[in-house]
Design an enzyme around this catalytic site. Structure first.
Site, PDB file in Angstrom:
ATOM      1  N   GLY A 131       0.810  -1.146  -0.006  1.00  0.00           N
ATOM      2  CA  GLY A 131      -0.132   0.109  -0.136  1.00  0.00           C
ATOM      3  C   GLY A 131       0.878   1.207  -0.007  1.00  0.00           C
ATOM      4  O   GLY A 131       0.551   2.127   0.684  1.00  0.00           O
TER       5      GLY A 131
ATOM      6  N   SER B 216       1.229   3.457  -2.461  1.00  0.00           N
ATOM      7  CA  SER B 216       0.537   4.510  -3.520  1.00  0.00           C
ATOM      8  C   SER B 216       0.206   5.767  -2.941  1.00  0.00           C
ATOM      9  O   SER B 216       0.199   6.812  -3.450  1.00  0.00           O
ATOM     10  CB  SER B 216      -0.545   3.874  -4.241  1.00  0.00           C
ATOM     11  OG  SER B 216      -1.463   3.299  -3.561  1.00  0.00           O
TER      12      SER B 216
ATOM     13  N   ASP C  41      -3.445  -7.495  -4.891  1.00  0.00           N
ATOM     14  CA  ASP C  41      -4.319  -7.180  -3.962  1.00  0.00           C
ATOM     15  C   ASP C  41      -3.591  -8.239  -2.800  1.00  0.00           C
ATOM     16  O   ASP C  41      -3.560  -9.469  -2.754  1.00  0.00           O
ATOM     17  CB  ASP C  41      -5.634  -7.973  -4.461  1.00  0.00           C
ATOM     18  CG  ASP C  41      -6.787  -7.986  -3.298  1.00  0.00           C
ATOM     19  OD1 ASP C  41      -6.413  -7.453  -2.334  1.00  0.00           O
ATOM     20  OD2 ASP C  41      -7.910  -8.561  -3.675  1.00  0.00           O
ATOM     21  N   VAL C  42      -3.524  -7.479  -1.699  1.00  0.00           N
ATOM     22  CA  VAL C  42      -3.068  -8.073  -0.519  1.00  0.00           C
ATOM     23  C   VAL C  42      -3.733  -9.002   0.054  1.00  0.00           C
ATOM     24  O   VAL C  42      -3.240 -10.279   0.636  1.00  0.00           O
ATOM     25  CB  VAL C  42      -2.765  -7.192   0.510  1.00  0.00           C
ATOM     26  CG1 VAL C  42      -1.431  -5.999   0.116  1.00  0.00           C
ATOM     27  CG2 VAL C  42      -3.855  -6.356   1.030  1.00  0.00           C
TER      28      VAL C  42
ATOM     29  N   TYR D  35     -12.688  -2.640  11.994  1.00  0.00           N
ATOM     30  CA  TYR D  35     -11.081  -2.294  11.494  1.00  0.00           C
ATOM     31  C   TYR D  35     -10.362  -2.509  13.216  1.00  0.00           C
ATOM     32  O   TYR D  35      -9.412  -2.761  12.870  1.00  0.00           O
ATOM     33  CB  TYR D  35     -11.267  -0.664  11.411  1.00  0.00           C
ATOM     34  CG  TYR D  35      -9.899  -0.088  11.321  1.00  0.00           C
ATOM     35  CD1 TYR D  35      -9.446   0.034  10.056  1.00  0.00           C
ATOM     36  CD2 TYR D  35      -9.455   0.989  12.285  1.00  0.00           C
ATOM     37  CE1 TYR D  35      -8.116   0.777   9.788  1.00  0.00           C
ATOM     38  CE2 TYR D  35      -8.373   1.643  12.186  1.00  0.00           C
ATOM     39  CZ  TYR D  35      -7.734   1.474  10.922  1.00  0.00           C
ATOM     40  OH  TYR D  35      -6.161   2.097  10.586  1.00  0.00           O
TER      41      TYR D  35
ATOM     42  N   LYS E 288      -7.104  -4.739  13.448  1.00  0.00           N
ATOM     43  CA  LYS E 288      -5.697  -4.028  13.874  1.00  0.00           C
ATOM     44  C   LYS E 288      -5.144  -4.531  15.407  1.00  0.00           C
ATOM     45  O   LYS E 288      -3.941  -4.776  15.504  1.00  0.00           O
ATOM     46  CB  LYS E 288      -5.854  -2.372  14.179  1.00  0.00           C
ATOM     47  CG  LYS E 288      -6.091  -1.788  12.946  1.00  0.00           C
ATOM     48  CD  LYS E 288      -5.060  -1.806  11.954  1.00  0.00           C
ATOM     49  CE  LYS E 288      -4.999  -1.340  10.767  1.00  0.00           C
ATOM     50  NZ  LYS E 288      -3.956  -1.283   9.794  1.00  0.00           N
TER      51      LYS E 288
ATOM     52  N   ILE F 157      -3.554  10.413  11.953  1.00  0.00           N
ATOM     53  CA  ILE F 157      -2.437  10.763  11.007  1.00  0.00           C
ATOM     54  C   ILE F 157      -3.328  11.389   9.806  1.00  0.00           C
ATOM     55  O   ILE F 157      -4.084  10.910   9.168  1.00  0.00           O
ATOM     56  CB  ILE F 157      -1.470   9.482  10.553  1.00  0.00           C
ATOM     57  CG1 ILE F 157      -0.860   8.955  11.625  1.00  0.00           C
ATOM     58  CG2 ILE F 157      -0.616  10.316   9.585  1.00  0.00           C
ATOM     59  CD1 ILE F 157      -0.269   9.696  12.711  1.00  0.00           C
TER      60      ILE F 157
HETATM   61  P1  NDP Z   1      -4.691   5.421   2.747  1.00  0.00           P
HETATM   62  O1  NDP Z   1      -6.282   4.942   2.531  1.00  0.00           O
HETATM   63  O2  NDP Z   1      -4.169   6.763   2.699  1.00  0.00           O
HETATM   64  O3  NDP Z   1      -3.851   4.324   1.805  1.00  0.00           O
HETATM   65  C1  NDP Z   1      -4.298   3.054   1.646  1.00  0.00           C
HETATM   66  C2  NDP Z   1      -3.037   2.277   0.884  1.00  0.00           C
HETATM   67  O4  NDP Z   1      -3.482   0.965   0.895  1.00  0.00           O
HETATM   68  C3  NDP Z   1      -3.150   2.749  -0.567  1.00  0.00           C
HETATM   69  O5  NDP Z   1      -1.861   2.564  -1.243  1.00  0.00           O
HETATM   70  C4  NDP Z   1      -4.080   1.723  -1.158  1.00  0.00           C
HETATM   71  O6  NDP Z   1      -3.685   1.423  -2.542  1.00  0.00           O
HETATM   72  C5  NDP Z   1      -3.627   0.472  -0.149  1.00  0.00           C
HETATM   73  N1  NDP Z   1      -4.499  -0.668  -0.329  1.00  0.00           N
HETATM   74  C6  NDP Z   1      -5.591  -0.603   0.172  1.00  0.00           C
HETATM   75  N2  NDP Z   1      -6.262  -2.016  -0.016  1.00  0.00           N
HETATM   76  C7  NDP Z   1      -5.424  -2.731  -0.673  1.00  0.00           C
HETATM   77  C8  NDP Z   1      -5.506  -4.067  -1.377  1.00  0.00           C
HETATM   78  N3  NDP Z   1      -6.500  -4.796  -1.053  1.00  0.00           N
HETATM   79  N4  NDP Z   1      -4.303  -4.253  -1.830  1.00  0.00           N
HETATM   80  C9  NDP Z   1      -3.348  -3.718  -2.051  1.00  0.00           C
HETATM   81  N5  NDP Z   1      -3.223  -2.339  -1.443  1.00  0.00           N
HETATM   82  C10 NDP Z   1      -4.304  -1.930  -0.761  1.00  0.00           C
HETATM   83  O7  NDP Z   1      -4.171   4.901   3.998  1.00  0.00           O
HETATM   84  P2  NDP Z   1      -3.250   5.521   5.239  1.00  0.00           P
HETATM   85  O8  NDP Z   1      -1.955   5.724   4.654  1.00  0.00           O
HETATM   86  O9  NDP Z   1      -3.923   6.402   6.142  1.00  0.00           O
HETATM   87  O10 NDP Z   1      -3.086   4.097   6.232  1.00  0.00           O
HETATM   88  C11 NDP Z   1      -2.026   3.264   6.038  1.00  0.00           C
HETATM   89  C12 NDP Z   1      -2.068   2.371   7.094  1.00  0.00           C
HETATM   90  O11 NDP Z   1      -1.763   2.956   8.558  1.00  0.00           O
HETATM   91  C13 NDP Z   1      -3.416   1.491   7.044  1.00  0.00           C
HETATM   92  O12 NDP Z   1      -3.035   0.184   7.540  1.00  0.00           O
HETATM   93  C14 NDP Z   1      -4.122   2.155   8.277  1.00  0.00           C
HETATM   94  O13 NDP Z   1      -5.125   1.381   8.781  1.00  0.00           O
HETATM   95  C15 NDP Z   1      -3.128   2.469   9.293  1.00  0.00           C
HETATM   96  N6  NDP Z   1      -3.251   3.666   9.985  1.00  0.00           N
HETATM   97  C16 NDP Z   1      -3.536   4.983   9.585  1.00  0.00           C
HETATM   98  C17 NDP Z   1      -3.973   5.941  10.666  1.00  0.00           C
HETATM   99  C18 NDP Z   1      -4.585   7.344  10.137  1.00  0.00           C
HETATM  100  O14 NDP Z   1      -4.727   8.162  10.878  1.00  0.00           O
HETATM  101  N7  NDP Z   1      -4.317   7.600   8.796  1.00  0.00           N
HETATM  102  C19 NDP Z   1      -4.215   5.581  11.857  1.00  0.00           C
HETATM  103  C20 NDP Z   1      -3.872   4.400  12.230  1.00  0.00           C
HETATM  104  C21 NDP Z   1      -3.443   3.318  11.496  1.00  0.00           C
HETATM  105  P3  NDP Z   1      -4.788   2.373  -3.662  1.00  0.00           P
HETATM  106  O15 NDP Z   1      -4.145   3.726  -3.594  1.00  0.00           O
HETATM  107  O16 NDP Z   1      -4.597   1.330  -4.948  1.00  0.00           O
HETATM  108  O17 NDP Z   1      -6.201   2.233  -3.158  1.00  0.00           O
END
Ligand code: NDP
Length: 247
Positions: free
Chosen positions: A12, A14, A63-64, A155, A159, A188
């Protein structure tokens, strides 16, 4: 540089936290392979940002939650780079709703991506790390996996599950020179949190002692350290990066 000649898989990458992790690892000299679900252009942008640091970087649509796709990606990385030294299980989604309104599909989708995805990557990559007798696995959990949160049963379960998996993998693989830790971000600024209303954000801010949202780089800095030799004696830990939220 802390990670010269190392190869990292970051799921993930991107957008958001994943992108910052890719760039931070590249800045320390690691070659970076990332995957994405549908954001090909954004993933290629991450690749370019990494390449600016003179490392090799690629993005593969994977797809993870799909076992065959994950196995294929890991095999490709091993063929092309020879080793896999760092795995960051970062890809994650939310499908929030109150428990009584949550559909079975939304429960499954979140568990499959956030928890099963990390299992599939860890299983495939750890086979390679065991042969290397070295490796760093870092799972991106969340403070709500520690504390729970109304409206996020799926969720939070995913986690919290990651935390249990982190500790189990740490115990299973410690004798093979592999560490496994979890990073638990607080609130974040990313696309994931941009979906929230101003009222929800204001309520959240009241619960953060530092009274400010975190930045993706705050997470990437800790991941970089955990991936480095400086963290060689740290395993099975859950480290919150949350401005004091989970105290
Ligand atoms: P974003 O929604 O900004 O990005 C999610 C990323 O995961 C994207 O790159 C997306 O790809 C990828 N993704 C989603 N589903 C799949 C899949 N099935 N296969 C491959 N890639 C996938 O998320 P964040 O950056 O905010 O979060 C990153 C991590 O941190 C997550 O695990 C989230 O739960 C965790 N987190 C975030 C917090 C926050 O406040 N933001 C707080 C706590 C934890 P694509 O662009 O192609 O959709």
């Amino acid at each position: 540089m802390l990670l010269e000649n190392k190869t990292a898989i970051v799921t993930g990458g991107s957008r958001g936290i994943g992108r910052s992790i890719c760039v931070a690892l590249a800045k320390e000299g690691a070659n970076v392979v990332t995957c994405y679900a549908s954001g090909a252009d954004a993933a290629n942008e991450t690749v370019k940002m990494c390449e600016e640091y003179g490392v090799k970087a690629i993005a593969i649509k994977t797809d993870v939650a799909n076992g065959a796709e994950v196995a294929d990606m890991v095999a490709k990385v091993k063929d092309e780079f020879g080793s896999i030294d760092i795995l960051v299980n970062n890809a994650g989604i939310t499908k929030d709703n109150l428990m009584l309104k949550m559909t079975e599909e939304d429960f499954d989708a979140v568990i499959d991506t956030n928890l099963k995805g990390a299992f599939l990557f860890t299983k495939n990559v750890s086979k390679i790390m065991i042969k290397q007798r070295a490796g760093k696995i870092i799972n991106i959990s969340s403070v709500v996996g520690v504390r729970g949160n109304a409206g996020q049963a799926n969720y939070c379960a995913s986690k919290a599950g990651l935390i249990g998996m982190t500790k189990s993998v740490a115990k299973e693989l410690a004798s093979r020179g592999i560490t496994c830790n979890a990073v638990a971000p607080g609130f974040i600024e990313t696309d994931m949190t941009a979906k929230l209303s101003e009222t929800v954000v204001d309520e959240m801010l009241k619960t953060i002692p530092m009274k400010t949202l975190g930045k993706t780089e705050d997470i990437a800095n800790l991941v970089t350290f955990l991936a480095s030799e400086g963290a060689r004696y740290i395993t099975g830990q859950v480290i919150c990066v949350d401005g004091g939220m989970a105290m």
